[in-house]
Design a protein around this motif. Structure first.
Motif, mmCIF file in Angstrom:
data_model
loop_
_atom_site.group_PDB
_atom_site.id
_atom_site.type_symbol
_atom_site.label_atom_id
_atom_site.label_comp_id
_atom_site.label_asym_id
_atom_site.label_seq_id
_atom_site.Cartn_x
_atom_site.Cartn_y
_atom_site.Cartn_z
ATOM 1 N N SER A 430 -2.814 -2.414 -11.070
ATOM 2 C CA SER A 430 -2.797 -1.092 -11.694
ATOM 3 C C SER A 430 -3.455 -0.042 -10.831
ATOM 4 C CB SER A 430 -3.497 -1.158 -13.066
ATOM 5 O OG SER A 430 -4.842 -1.594 -12.896
ATOM 6 N N GLY A 431 -4.295 -0.471 -9.874
ATOM 7 C CA GLY A 431 -4.982 0.493 -9.035
ATOM 8 C C GLY A 431 -4.248 0.812 -7.756
ATOM 9 N N GLN A 432 -3.047 0.208 -7.533
ATOM 10 C CA GLN A 432 -2.329 0.425 -6.290
ATOM 11 C C GLN A 432 -1.712 1.816 -6.269
ATOM 12 O OE1 GLN A 432 0.262 -2.735 -5.279
ATOM 13 N NE2 GLN A 432 1.251 -1.666 -3.588
ATOM 14 N N THR A 433 -1.927 2.537 -5.145
ATOM 15 C CA THR A 433 -1.419 3.913 -5.027
ATOM 16 C C THR A 433 -0.360 4.047 -3.950
ATOM 17 O OG1 THR A 433 -3.195 4.456 -3.490
ATOM 18 C CG2 THR A 433 -3.592 4.901 -5.842
ATOM 19 N N THR A 434 -0.124 3.000 -3.146
ATOM 20 C CA THR A 434 0.896 3.056 -2.090
ATOM 21 C C THR A 434 1.830 1.863 -2.214
ATOM 22 O OG1 THR A 434 -0.509 1.831 -0.532
ATOM 23 C CG2 THR A 434 -0.652 4.236 -0.493
ATOM 24 N N TYR A 435 3.088 2.096 -1.850
ATOM 25 C CA TYR A 435 4.101 1.046 -1.850
ATOM 26 C C TYR A 435 4.948 1.201 -0.596
ATOM 27 C CZ TYR A 435 2.812 0.983 -6.771
ATOM 28 O OH TYR A 435 2.099 0.935 -7.932
ATOM 29 N N GLN A 436 5.409 0.072 -0.060
ATOM 30 C CA GLN A 436 6.243 0.101 1.139
ATOM 31 C C GLN A 436 7.709 -0.059 0.745
ATOM 32 O OE1 GLN A 436 5.460 -2.926 4.084
ATOM 33 N NE2 GLN A 436 6.024 -1.589 5.774
ATOM 34 N N LEU A 437 8.549 0.836 1.228
ATOM 35 C CA LEU A 437 9.964 0.858 0.889
ATOM 36 C C LEU A 437 10.785 0.425 2.102
ATOM 37 C CD1 LEU A 437 12.118 1.649 -1.257
ATOM 38 C CD2 LEU A 437 12.077 3.949 -0.265
ATOM 39 N N HIS A 438 11.492 -0.729 1.980
ATOM 40 C CA HIS A 438 12.358 -1.254 3.046
ATOM 41 C C HIS A 438 11.606 -1.444 4.360
ATOM 42 C CE1 HIS A 438 15.851 -0.943 0.507
ATOM 43 N NE2 HIS A 438 15.687 0.357 0.332
ATOM 44 N N ASN A 439 10.319 -1.721 4.299
ATOM 45 C CA ASN A 439 9.503 -1.927 5.504
ATOM 46 C C ASN A 439 9.641 -0.789 6.505
ATOM 47 O OD1 ASN A 439 8.635 -4.359 4.493
ATOM 48 N ND2 ASN A 439 10.025 -5.602 5.713
#
Length: 616
Positions: A430-439
């Motif tokens: 729930s604390g994650q603020t970044t995500y990687q899209l298609h590397n």
């Protein structure tokens, strides 16, 4: 209404013609060297000052010219090689001496000295901007000497478009390589600013390649030979393991003339399919001999592009010839000093036949004739007593008298379960603020909406500012290598490294030795893995030679940009959550986070209102 069409004066027409033939000092070098070859010279000297901007001089020991020919050679449409239009399709020589000299004389100060072998004295002509200043009789050695000084002196706009001396010298050396590689039977000497850069004796093609690109090149070459009715192919290709990230050492010669052909280049590249990683390019030095009537060499002013009658046949022959040579290389026996000599067949046994082993079998033996739970008595044909076949199972029962197996204790190997296509909501932090899209992209939340960042460009900006600071402050740290790294480069590449040596040391490189062909590195910057050093230096040399940023930028800026481009994380590389967050935080700590060092956008933002409009 007054007439508006008029004929151009000769000096203006010559300057326009020069624009097609003479683009930079290397164009003059090409024309003068080819003229010397056509004059049947056996020794040719090339003298350069300030990358050819101040002086280009070619001295040959050829057959020279008479005083009349020397004068006519500077006139337009003057040539010694064509009498009618049909001769255009039977050319075995390099170029039209008259056209080239007329174009060069229109935009430079030219001094010509020439003498024929049977004459006692020669002729000297001085021309400035197509105007003959003097013509007189002089004492001079046999052959021809042409000095071209102050190129584009009367066209300052063209002179301003010339690049820095480093870039222009790179083009001059390229032309010297092309001409000297096509003619190993001629001796070439190259002087740059008073010092001798190349001294090439008469040799075969392989030795000429080694003399130009260093002794290490010899072990990289694979010979290519193919002789057909349509095409004769000879030359060398580089072994796949010595491929480079740049297209430097790629040479095609058609009838001893250097050409550029993307179509034939694709034929060679396709022969290396499966042998090279994506983005790596092979080296090749290939000579193609074809019927002059089957090609048209006059489709380009500099004659570096030609047209073939039957390109498809040439493509197939070239591809199969290179592929055949690579196949031979893979199966050819080599002298391996690391093999174990104990595994070799002794010379005394080379002609000896092998002995077939004899096996004695008792065909009457049947183990099922023996009584149960009894030992078999030793027989005459067995040297040692053995138990009956049932005794093989003695000891396999579990402890006690229990003979039934308890399958509750049997452990099965678990199957590998693949992850679900959709991530379970409970597994998301729930604390994650970044995500990687298609590397490739990093998506982060901001107050107004979301931010999408290109990880490769963002990392380039971060590294660029770090290297720029290290080069300016001159305080970068380095890691010592356990074993020094020894790299091999050509003579001109070593010269570039010598120019960059001081700046490279500020970034963390430590050079323990620097010779004419090798570079020994005992320390590298902390951020650079040892396996990447060779690739980084090759890319850096390529950037400096082509001066990716123009001469308005300093060498420090160029060095920082090149290192950042080589070391930045690539698109397609997976990043951990901590790495994603670190990248975002570091980018916005930069002075100019909006663009990469190449002035390309590093991130875009999208507000909540813009997202809402997508769902209307």
């Amino acid at each position: 209404m007054a007439d508006i069409i008029q004929l151009l004066p000769d000096h203006v027409a010559n300057q326009i013609a020069a624009g097609e033939v003479v683009q930079r000092p290397s164009s003059v070098v090409k024309e003068l060297l080819e003229n010397a070859i056509d004059a049947e010279a056996t020794v040719i000297k090339l003298i350069i000052k300030d990358a050819g901007k101040t002086l280009v001089q070619v001295i040959d020991n050829g057959k020279g010219m008479s005083s009349t020919d020397a004068r006519l050679s500077f006139e337009r449409h003057a040539t010694s090689k064509i009498r009618n239009a049909e001769d255009l399709f039977h050319l075995h020589t390099k170029g039209f001496r008259g056209e080239a000299l007329a174009s060069i004389a229109a935009i430079a100060h030219v001094e010509l000295k020439t003498k024929q072998p049977q004459e006692e004295v020669g002729t000297s002509i001085v021309i400035e901007g197509s105007e003959i200043v003097s013509q007189e009789v002089v004492v001079t050695p046999k052959g021809t000497s042409i000095s071209v000084k102050n190129l584009f002196f009367n066209i300052p706009a063209r002179r301003n478009f010339l690049k820095s001396n480093t870039v222009e010298l790179r083009h001059v050396i390229d032309e010297f390589h092309r001409v000297s590689l096509a003619h190993p039977n001629i001796s070439f000497v190259f002087y740059n600013n008073g010092s001798e850069s190349f001294n090439l004796p008469v040799s075969n093609q392989r030795q000429r390649i080694v003399n130009l690109f260093g002794n290490k090149t010899n072990e990289k070459l694979v010979p290519v030979m193919e002789d057909t009715e349509v095409l004769k192919i000879s030359g060398f290709v580089g072994k796949p393991e010595f491929a480079k990230k740049t297209r430097g050492e790629q040479y095609f010669f058609v009838n001893d003339r250097f050409i550029k052909s993307a179509y034939l280049n694709h034929a060679v590249a396709s022969a290396f399919d499966g042998l090279l990683k994506n983005g790596w390019y092979p080296s090749y030095f290939l000579n193609l001999n074809v019927d002059p009537q089957s090609i048209d060499i006059n489709i380009h002013p500099t004659k570096t592009e030609i047209k073939f009658d039957d390109e498809h046949t040439l493509y197939a022959l070239l591809r199969s010839a290179v592929k055949h040579s690579l196949g031979q290389f893979n199966i050819a026996p080599v002298l391996d000093f690391e093999r174990d000599p104990n595994l070799d067949t002794p010379y005394n046994y080379n002609q000896k036949e092998s002995d077939t082993p004899v096996i004695e079998v008792d065909r009457s033996f049947n183990p099922f004739h023996e009584e149960r739970n009894t030992l078999v008595k030793p027989s005459s044909y067995r040297k040692e007593p053995t138990s009956s076949w049932e005794s093989l199972y003695v000891g396999l029962e579990s402890k006690g008298t229990k003979t039934q197996h308890d399958f509750s204790e049997v452990h099965f190997e678990s199957d590998h379960h693949s992850e679900s296509l959709f991530v379970d909501d409970k597994s998301i932090d729930s604390g994650q603020t970044t995500y990687q899209l298609h590397n490739k992209y990093i998506v982060s939340t901001i107050k107004s909406g979301m931010l999408i960042m290109d990880q490769h460009r963002a990392h380039q900006r971060i590294l660029y500012e770090d290297f720029l600071e290290n080069l300016t402050v001159k305080g970068a740290s380095s890691q010592q290598l356990l074993f020094p790294l020894q790299l091999h480069f050509s003579i001109q590449e070593i010269e570039i490294i010598k120019q960059l040596k001081e700046d490279l040391e500020y970034t963390g490189f430590i050079f323990s030795n620097l010779t004419d062909e090798t570079v020994e590195i005992s320390g590298v910057p902390i951020s650079i893995p040892e396996s990447e050093v060779s690739i980084i230096l090759e890319q850096l040399i390529c950037d400096v030679e082509n001066e990716v940023p123009d001469s308005n930028f300093s060498i420090t800026d160029l060095l920082a940009k090149s290192l950042a481009k080589s070391l930045a994380i690539k698109n397609g590389q997976a990043l951990k959550k901590s790495e994603q967050e670190h990248l975002v935080n570091r980018l916005f700590a930069c002075k100019e986070p909006n663009v990469s060092p190449a002035n390309r956008t590093t991130f875009v933002t999208m507000s909540v209102d813009e997202l809402d409009k997508k769902f209307i």
